[in-house]
Design an enzyme around this catalytic site. Structure first.
Site, PDB file in Angstrom:
ATOM      1  N   HIS A   1      -0.786  -9.518  -1.173  1.00  0.00           N
ATOM      2  CA  HIS A   1      -0.423  -9.358  -1.835  1.00  0.00           C
ATOM      3  C   HIS A   1       1.300  -8.456  -1.386  1.00  0.00           C
ATOM      4  O   HIS A   1       1.696  -8.034  -0.308  1.00  0.00           O
ATOM      5  CB  HIS A   1      -0.716  -7.389  -2.822  1.00  0.00           C
TER       6      HIS A   1
ATOM      7  N   ASP B   1      -4.237   0.322  -6.212  1.00  0.00           N
ATOM      8  CA  ASP B   1      -2.663   0.596  -5.667  1.00  0.00           C
ATOM      9  C   ASP B   1      -1.809  -0.695  -5.868  1.00  0.00           C
ATOM     10  O   ASP B   1      -1.074  -0.861  -5.971  1.00  0.00           O
ATOM     11  CB  ASP B   1      -2.124   0.360  -4.224  1.00  0.00           C
ATOM     12  N   HIS B   2      -2.473  -1.966  -5.923  1.00  0.00           N
ATOM     13  CA  HIS B   2      -2.497  -2.905  -6.412  1.00  0.00           C
ATOM     14  C   HIS B   2      -3.648  -4.701  -6.330  1.00  0.00           C
ATOM     15  O   HIS B   2      -4.042  -3.924  -5.691  1.00  0.00           O
ATOM     16  CB  HIS B   2      -1.074  -3.698  -5.411  1.00  0.00           C
TER      17      HIS B   2
ATOM     18  N   HIS C   1      -7.403  -9.265   1.995  1.00  0.00           N
ATOM     19  CA  HIS C   1      -6.578  -9.802   3.293  1.00  0.00           C
ATOM     20  C   HIS C   1      -8.029 -11.079   3.951  1.00  0.00           C
ATOM     21  O   HIS C   1      -7.380 -12.578   4.208  1.00  0.00           O
ATOM     22  CB  HIS C   1      -5.988  -8.994   4.144  1.00  0.00           C
TER      23      HIS C   1
ATOM     24  N   THR D   1       0.879  -1.548   0.040  1.00  0.00           N
ATOM     25  CA  THR D   1      -0.035  -0.140  -0.272  1.00  0.00           C
ATOM     26  C   THR D   1       0.742   1.620  -0.413  1.00  0.00           C
ATOM     27  O   THR D   1       0.315   2.072  -0.811  1.00  0.00           O
ATOM     28  CB  THR D   1      -1.095  -0.019   0.761  1.00  0.00           C
TER      29      THR D   1
HETATM   30  P1  AMP Z   1      -1.624  -3.110   3.436  1.00  0.00           P
HETATM   31  O1  AMP Z   1      -0.935  -3.760   4.050  1.00  0.00           O
HETATM   32  O2  AMP Z   1      -0.676  -2.913   2.153  1.00  0.00           O
HETATM   33  O3  AMP Z   1      -2.083  -4.055   2.956  1.00  0.00           O
HETATM   34  O4  AMP Z   1      -1.689  -2.230   3.928  1.00  0.00           O
HETATM   35  C1  AMP Z   1      -3.587  -1.442   4.178  1.00  0.00           C
HETATM   36  C2  AMP Z   1      -3.231  -0.531   4.655  1.00  0.00           C
HETATM   37  O5  AMP Z   1      -3.219   0.479   5.307  1.00  0.00           O
HETATM   38  C3  AMP Z   1      -4.692  -0.117   5.433  1.00  0.00           C
HETATM   39  O6  AMP Z   1      -5.495  -1.478   6.577  1.00  0.00           O
HETATM   40  C4  AMP Z   1      -5.071   1.117   5.441  1.00  0.00           C
HETATM   41  O7  AMP Z   1      -5.840   1.091   7.126  1.00  0.00           O
HETATM   42  C5  AMP Z   1      -3.764   1.789   6.220  1.00  0.00           C
HETATM   43  N1  AMP Z   1      -4.151   2.972   5.563  1.00  0.00           N
HETATM   44  C6  AMP Z   1      -4.472   3.242   3.924  1.00  0.00           C
HETATM   45  N2  AMP Z   1      -3.680   5.003   4.477  1.00  0.00           N
HETATM   46  C7  AMP Z   1      -3.198   4.940   5.850  1.00  0.00           C
HETATM   47  C8  AMP Z   1      -2.416   6.201   5.700  1.00  0.00           C
HETATM   48  N3  AMP Z   1      -2.684   7.524   5.201  1.00  0.00           N
HETATM   49  N4  AMP Z   1      -1.639   6.223   7.120  1.00  0.00           N
HETATM   50  C9  AMP Z   1      -2.178   4.887   7.983  1.00  0.00           C
HETATM   51  N5  AMP Z   1      -2.405   3.838   7.643  1.00  0.00           N
HETATM   52  C10 AMP Z   1      -3.048   3.833   6.030  1.00  0.00           C
HETATM   53 ZN    ZN Z   2      -2.957  -1.705  -0.823  1.00  0.00          ZN
HETATM   54 ZN    ZN Z   3      -3.643  -4.823   1.968  1.00  0.00          ZN
END
Ligand code: AMP
Ligand code: ZN
Ligand code: ZN
Length: 391
Positions: A329, A223-224, A180, A55
């Protein structure tokens, strides 16, 4: 100052991210609003993320036009050896610390050029340096109701022209969160897709009410993507590297490793002989097409799992099996399952135009073109790979 006609002519561009919205979620017959937006504008067959397909690295790639190597946010969580500080998306102090961010985000470029920007959430939009955050922004709150976010954006879009943003970002997590927890083929993901389509319907209805649809560009991206994972497809490093001394970072699709007694090469050899369902590289030979081998915070050994497999440093615990996700991802960004979406519609975009795969790093120069401002020359993205979707 502004005449009525210049007020009507001022374009507003709204960049929206649906986290983890895989390219083919649009083929599930759950997105009538997004489908008609695509018909009125541009739809890319998919949007290629940067490596690693996570992300923060990707949201920063979108707004800076840089690979993670260059914009500096190499993961959602990573350590700076020099300072012993850790960047972590749940740590708001670090997330807001401008020192981590090496790229120039679109809102910085916009501000330098006298344009107004706003963000109703976006990774990297809350930096603690005045010129490096949007003119108006909201601090991230995952629980903020989606309609409140829409209302916030509509409020900005309705401002008098002298205060109205030229560019607004907006973010929703639903498809990532459900993906997820339940996997990309789950009814829960389908529910999130339908929910996000109605969020789009609400935004468009609001713009219509304000009579600004003709001067508003909407760019919807993700984003993915997301792929199925299962606890049975886990590679445990300690089972293979018995007797070796090393440190690791991360778990899942990518793990970084460094020997603490100078045996990186031997560890790589050992893993190449004994590890299945993942590839291991010395950082210095990580293929150039990943653009992930320059940043000093990347450890000397990179272990990249095959699609659907995950790597862990230590043996699985009971807690791991209870909490194990069904989707993930972060894998090879060229894999189809990691691809996201791009739909763009409005006065700046061609109509009824379907393009092949676009790269998310090229969105930044495209936004600069739409805003009629010069891009940061250090960006990796190139207008020539995306400019054909513009009118
Ligand atoms: P991922 O682990 O790559 O799937 O990241 C997704 C997580 O990023 C989600 O749980 C969102 O709540 C968090 N997220 C998205 N935008 C933000 C932000 N601006 N600040 C902090 N966390 C975020
Ligand atoms: Zn993401
Ligand atoms: Zn994620």
């Amino acid at each position: 100052m502004f005449t009525i006609s210049s007020a009507q002519e001022k374009q507003c561009t709204i960049l929206i991210s649906f986290d983890g919205f895989r390219w083919d979620y649009l083929n599930r017959n759950l997105t009538p609003t997004i489908d008609s937006l695509a018909k009125q504008g541009v739809r890319a067959s998919s949007l290629e993320p940067v490596y690693p397909s996570k992300t923060f690295p990707n949201h920063l790639a979108i707004v800076t036009g840089m690979y993670a190597d260059n914009h500096g946010i190499i993961q959602n969580d990573f350590l700076d050896d020099q300072t012993q500080r850790r960047f972590k998306i749940s740590d708001t102090v670090e997330v807001r610390d401008a020192r981590w961010y090496r790229g120039e985000a679109i809102w910085e470029t916009a501000r330098k050029n006298g344009k107004i920007s706003a963000s109703y959430f976006w990774p990297g939009s809350e930096l603690n340096e005045e010129q490096r955050h949007p003119n108006y922004f909201e601090r991230y709150d995952m629980k903020r109701p989606y309609q409140d976010r829409i209302n916030g954006v509509l409020k900005w879009a309705a401002l008098p022209v002298a205060q109205r943003p030229d560019i607004i970002t907006l973010y929703f997590d639903a498809t990532d969160t459900q993906g997820h927890a339940f996997g990309p083929h789950s009814p829960q993901v389908n529910g999130a897709i339908a929910q996000l389509d109605s969020v789009m319907a609400s935004l468009i209805a609001g713009l219509r009410k304000l009579k600004i649809t003709d001067s508003t560009n909407i760019i919807l991206v993700s984003d993915h993507g997301m792929t199925d994972v299962d606890i049975s497809r886990t590679i445990v490093l300690e089972n293979i590297l018995k007797g070796e001394q090393y440190q690791t970072e991360w778990s899942g699709p990518t793990v970084l490793l460094r020997s603490t007694n100078g045996r990186d090469n031997q560890i790589v050899d050992l893993l190449r002989k004994k590890m299945q369902h993942a590839s291991v590289y010395m950082k210095s030979e990580f293929p150039e097409y990943y653009h992930f081998s320059c940043n000093e915070m990347i450890y000397p050994v990179i272990i990249a799992a095959d699609l659907g497999w995950q790597v862990k440093a230590n043996a699985l615990t009971k807690k791991d099996s209870v909490n194990f996700d069904h989707g993930n991802h972060g894998f090879d960004n060229h894999q189809m399952d990691m691809q996201g979406i791009l739909i763009a519609s409005g006065p700046a975009y061609k109509t009824n135009y379907t393009s092949g795969t676009l790269k998310n790093i090229d969105i930044y120069p495209m936004l600069c073109k739409v805003l009629k401002i010069g891009p940061n020359p250090n960006a990796d993205g190139k207008l020539e790979r995306i400019g054909f979707i513009l009118r």
